[in-house]
Design a protein around this motif. Sequence first.
Motif, short mmCIF file in Angstrom:
data_model
loop_
_atom_site.label_atom_id
_atom_site.label_comp_id
_atom_site.label_asym_id
_atom_site.label_seq_id
_atom_site.Cartn_x
_atom_site.Cartn_y
_atom_site.Cartn_z
N ARG A 25 39.18 8.84 -54.97
CA ARG A 25 37.85 7.12 -54.45
C ARG A 25 37.96 7.60 -53.40
N ALA A 26 39.21 7.15 -52.49
CA ALA A 26 40.10 6.89 -51.54
C ALA A 26 40.61 8.75 -51.01
N ILE A 27 40.40 9.14 -51.42
CA ILE A 27 40.85 10.30 -50.92
C ILE A 27 39.02 11.33 -50.73
N PRO B 75 45.04 7.22 -46.61
CA PRO B 75 44.84 6.66 -44.92
C PRO B 75 45.12 5.07 -44.34
N GLY B 76 45.62 5.67 -42.90
CA GLY B 76 45.00 3.87 -42.52
C GLY B 76 43.57 3.83 -41.67
N HIS B 77 42.38 4.50 -41.52
CA HIS B 77 41.31 4.58 -41.15
C HIS B 77 40.79 5.11 -42.70
N ILE B 78 39.01 4.27 -42.88
CA ILE B 78 38.28 5.67 -43.73
C ILE B 78 36.55 5.27 -43.03
N LEU C 157 40.99 24.27 -36.10
CA LEU C 157 41.32 23.76 -35.41
C LEU C 157 41.18 22.68 -34.46
N PHE C 158 40.20 21.24 -35.24
CA PHE C 158 40.35 20.31 -34.89
C PHE C 158 39.47 19.20 -36.64
N ARG C 159 40.10 19.52 -37.16
CA ARG C 159 40.18 19.32 -38.63
C ARG C 159 40.87 18.26 -38.70
N PRO C 160 41.09 17.00 -38.82
CA PRO C 160 42.03 16.18 -38.77
C PRO C 160 42.63 16.16 -40.42
N GLN C 161 44.22 16.23 -40.71
CA GLN C 161 45.06 16.10 -42.03
C GLN C 161 43.96 14.90 -42.89
N THR C 162 43.77 15.06 -43.78
CA THR C 162 43.26 15.04 -45.04
C THR C 162 44.07 14.21 -45.61
N ARG D 107 35.76 11.22 -44.47
CA ARG D 107 35.27 10.65 -42.89
C ARG D 107 36.25 11.17 -42.14
N ALA D 108 36.53 12.67 -42.57
CA ALA D 108 37.16 14.17 -41.73
C ALA D 108 36.23 14.66 -41.21
N GLU D 109 35.27 14.69 -42.55
CA GLU D 109 34.00 15.85 -42.29
C GLU D 109 32.86 15.08 -40.84
N LYS D 110 33.09 14.31 -40.87
CA LYS D 110 31.92 13.75 -40.03
C LYS D 110 32.33 13.13 -38.74
N GLN D 111 33.44 13.19 -39.05
CA GLN D 111 34.82 13.45 -37.36
C GLN D 111 34.42 14.82 -36.72
#
Length: 477
Positions: free
Chosen positions: A109-111, A13-16, A155-160, A117-121
């Motif tokens: 770890r990155a995964i 990812p580009g953001h964590i 619908l709004f879950r970003p691709q991880t 992060r995606a779940e929090k978003q």
Amino acid sequence: WVDICDTMLFALPGHIGGEMEETAKETVAHRFCAFALRTLNEDMDPLFEKFMPIFDQDVKEFVQQGETHEQYAAYREYVASLEEHASNFALQEGYSPGDAGSFLSELQRAIEEDKVRAEKQVEAFLVHMEQQRRMRLGPEAPPMEQGEVDLMKALFRPQTVEDMMEMLLHMTEYTSFSSLMRAKVQQKKFIREMERRKQELMMGETGLAHRFIHFAMKLLNDDLHEFYTRWTSVFDQEAENLANQGHTHEQYAAFQEYTSIIENRLLDFCSQEGFHQDAQGLFNELQRLVHKDQEQVDAQLKRVLAEVEEKKEELRAKATEQGDSEKPLILICKPAALGDLMHSLVQQTEYQNFSASMRFRVEQDRMMKMLLAGLEAETQQGALPAPTAGDLEVVDVEAEQRAPPPPAIGTMTVTVPEGCEAGSQLSLTAPDGQQLSVTVPGGLAPGMSFEVPCRSGGYGGGYTVPAVPAPGYAKSQ
């Protein structure tokens, strides 16, 4: 190292956690993505070419015999090649064979961090959406049903990274490898068949006509690109100026150079086809082929019409039995004839069409420069920070009209109105309100359409110019 091969095919990812990664990790991630794509799309091509004959198996044979030992051996060689590429990548990034465990741990770890992060978003979005909903419906409004919540999450879950990894890891499985190879075999057969048909057209009975059309289209669309670039500015003339003063000597000089280039290239084509410098002999033969092709097209159309009449009778009888009073509607596409293509190409050597084409290029260049300048100005204003939960707002599109999105480059379809012709200047309004002035390209007549670049603005339909008087095409002085 086989495990590294299985783990390598995903993008970091580009953001964590809502913050940018360290520069080193971000750079490694980009190199990692480029490596994965290059490995499958470029570096493995020689190996895929080698395996194609092994997977050239017809459907009946495959159903009866299934996969072969030779195909599975190819898969093992494929995996070994992936392992070698993965080892080279790890070594280039500073890892040694003994560091495989730490390399995999860092990726894992990155995964996991990206997944959290995606779940929090998503949760922050759902909380804010519920707040907006209660503001609109009142504090006593019941909460969303679980089914609605699950739908919003989907619908709004970003691709991880995990999603990407699961998708790409399929490429290391035998079934995916086998399907990939069989698809490559079919693709190569299709390309070979298209090349065979093209060669048949080019060297067949009407091959000379097809070769001439290919030569002319390449000349007009590709070979004259430098000429168009050099002379386009000469035709940058306002519509009012064109209507009052007409064409200029410089514009006609451009046309003379244009026809001179075409004549010289035409003589070269004559020599290549065995006509030496006899252009008239070439055109006589082309005319004969055009007539012959027209006879074949007419005969084909006659057969199609006869078949359509039979089909219509069948449909009428079936409709009568079912009590359907509506008449059947059948659309027929007239086959394209060589004469139609020849006529279109010859029209490009007339000054009126040449001038209209050059003015259309001016409008295209002007529009593209304006749009790109606007986008560049918006970009220079600075990128907006990533939205937080407090920045999100759920909007009822029927109750509130939102501001339009940033302009994007698109096109709209313009229909030539009655009373206009090639070279006429049209004034129109783009979907976003822009006032545009465009030139009708050469070869077009009233009722025909062409594309004009514009800000897309979410506009989805064609555009017909209102039938208002437009400046006529000024004669050359």
